[in-house]
Design an enzyme around this catalytic site. Structure first.
Site, short mmCIF file in Angstrom:
data_model
loop_
_atom_site.label_atom_id
_atom_site.label_comp_id
_atom_site.label_asym_id
_atom_site.label_seq_id
_atom_site.Cartn_x
_atom_site.Cartn_y
_atom_site.Cartn_z
N ASP A 29 0.79 -1.25 0.00
CA ASP A 29 0.00 0.00 0.00
C ASP A 29 0.82 1.29 0.00
O ASP A 29 0.42 2.28 0.64
CB ASP A 29 -0.98 0.00 1.19
CG ASP A 29 -1.98 -1.13 1.12
OD1 ASP A 29 -1.93 -1.93 0.16
OD2 ASP A 29 -2.82 -1.24 2.03
N CYS A 54 -2.45 -2.60 7.65
CA CYS A 54 -2.36 -3.52 6.51
C CYS A 54 -1.12 -4.41 6.54
O CYS A 54 -1.17 -5.56 6.08
CB CYS A 54 -2.46 -2.74 5.22
SG CYS A 54 -4.12 -2.04 5.00
N LYS A 91 -6.47 -4.79 -3.30
CA LYS A 91 -7.13 -5.52 -2.21
C LYS A 91 -8.23 -4.66 -1.58
O LYS A 91 -8.02 -3.48 -1.31
CB LYS A 91 -6.10 -5.94 -1.16
CG LYS A 91 -5.34 -4.80 -0.52
CD LYS A 91 -4.23 -5.38 0.34
CE LYS A 91 -3.52 -4.36 1.18
NZ LYS A 91 -4.35 -3.59 2.08
N GLU A 101 -4.56 -0.77 -1.54
CA GLU A 101 -5.90 -0.91 -0.97
C GLU A 101 -6.83 -0.09 -1.86
O GLU A 101 -6.72 1.14 -1.92
CB GLU A 101 -5.95 -0.41 0.49
CG GLU A 101 -7.33 -0.61 1.13
CD GLU A 101 -7.37 -0.24 2.61
OE1 GLU A 101 -6.29 -0.06 3.22
OE2 GLU A 101 -8.48 -0.12 3.15
N VAL A 110 3.00 0.29 4.33
CA VAL A 110 2.23 1.01 5.35
C VAL A 110 0.81 0.46 5.43
O VAL A 110 0.32 -0.13 4.48
CB VAL A 110 2.17 2.51 4.99
CG1 VAL A 110 3.57 3.10 4.98
CG2 VAL A 110 1.49 2.78 3.64
N THR A 111 0.14 0.68 6.60
CA THR A 111 0.74 1.12 7.84
C THR A 111 1.11 -0.12 8.65
O THR A 111 0.47 -1.16 8.51
CB THR A 111 -0.22 2.01 8.67
OG1 THR A 111 -1.40 1.26 8.98
CG2 THR A 111 -0.59 3.25 7.92
N LYS A 113 -7.85 -4.99 4.57
CA LYS A 113 -6.56 -4.62 5.14
C LYS A 113 -5.52 -5.70 4.85
O LYS A 113 -4.37 -5.40 4.56
CB LYS A 113 -6.69 -4.38 6.66
CG LYS A 113 -7.73 -3.31 7.03
CD LYS A 113 -7.48 -1.99 6.32
CE LYS A 113 -8.52 -0.93 6.71
NZ LYS A 113 -8.44 0.25 5.84
N GLN A 149 7.47 -14.13 21.91
CA GLN A 149 7.17 -15.56 22.09
C GLN A 149 7.86 -16.41 21.03
O GLN A 149 7.26 -17.32 20.45
CB GLN A 149 5.66 -15.80 22.07
CG GLN A 149 4.90 -14.99 23.10
CD GLN A 149 3.41 -15.20 23.01
OE1 GLN A 149 2.89 -16.24 23.41
NE2 GLN A 149 2.72 -14.21 22.47
#
Ligand code: C5J
Length: 219
Positions: A24, A162, A129, A72, A157-158, A132, A202
């Site tokens: 994007d 997205c 798309k 987007e 971005v961002t 997002k 994790q």
């Protein structure tokens, strides 16, 4: 194989089975008068990463790593824009309204174009798309599978919207993903920082992160 000094641990990839997905980097988010601006954001933060993303794209092209771009954007009749998405918040201009760069977030309008510095080259796919995440309602997964891609480098971005959504979608589909830290940005610095940390927490629950300089040192 190349190995990058990444967090939470080294990221190994084969350029032949890796793709860069640039998310994007379109005028709607990066230039004044677009959707990002209409939502009340300072778009200069996002414009600042364009030179790094440009270098990253050139680095990948130079190593035979496939480059894909996303935008987007919605159909002109907005049939793929859920009314809830269009109604949300109180932007100065809503999706489909006419702004200084044409209709906001509509495919084919000037504001929906990728910024000129990052223009896609040759046969590089551009995925339009409606959501997002770049996998939702797009041919991205088919294109990657057909090409035998197993590893993704991510930029754009961002960071927390997205980019993160796409990285999570990719992770759930079995791709090993590395987010290039200085080739992604948010209107909110604290959201970018939190996103980088949650991705690599994790033991890399969503994937890896590394600065572009670390990728350049990959051996
Ligand atoms: C947003 C995006 N933030 N590309 N889109 O609406 O992150």
């Amino acid at each position: 194989m190349l190995e990058v000094a990444a967090a939470p641990f080294a990221y190994a990839f084969d350029p032949a089975t890796t793709a860069l997905v640039v998310i994007d980097m379109q005028r709607d988010f990066i230039e004044p008068g677009g959707f990002g601006d209409a939502l009340g954001n300072d778009v200069r933060r996002l414009a600042a990463i364009v030179p790094t993303v440009r270098e990253l794209i050139a680095w990948c092209r130079g190593r035979g790593i496939r480059v894909l771009h996303t935008r987007e954007g919605h159909r002109p009749d907005l049939a793929d824009c859920p009314p809830a998405k269009r109604r949300r918040g109180a932007p100065r201009l809503r999706i489909g309204d006419v702004g200084p760069m044409g209709r906001i977030l509509v495919d084919g309008e000037p504001g929906n174009n990728i910024v000129p510095e990052l223009r896609p080259q040759g046969s590089e796919p551009v995925i339009v798309k409606p959501g997002k995440g770049a996998f939702w309602a797009t041919p991205l997964e088919t294109i990657l599978r057909e090409a035998g891609v197993t590893h993704l480098l991510l930029a754009g971005v961002t960071t927390e919207v997205c980019v993160q959504t796409t990285m999570r979608e990719a992770n759930d589909r079995g791709y090993d993903c590395l987010l290039i830290e200085d080739a992604t940005e948010s209107y909110f610095p604290e959201f970018k920082q939190a996103t980088l940390e949650m991705i690599r927490a994790q033991g890399g629950i969503v994937g890896w992160t590394a600065p572009f300089a670390a990728l350049c040192r990959a051996r």
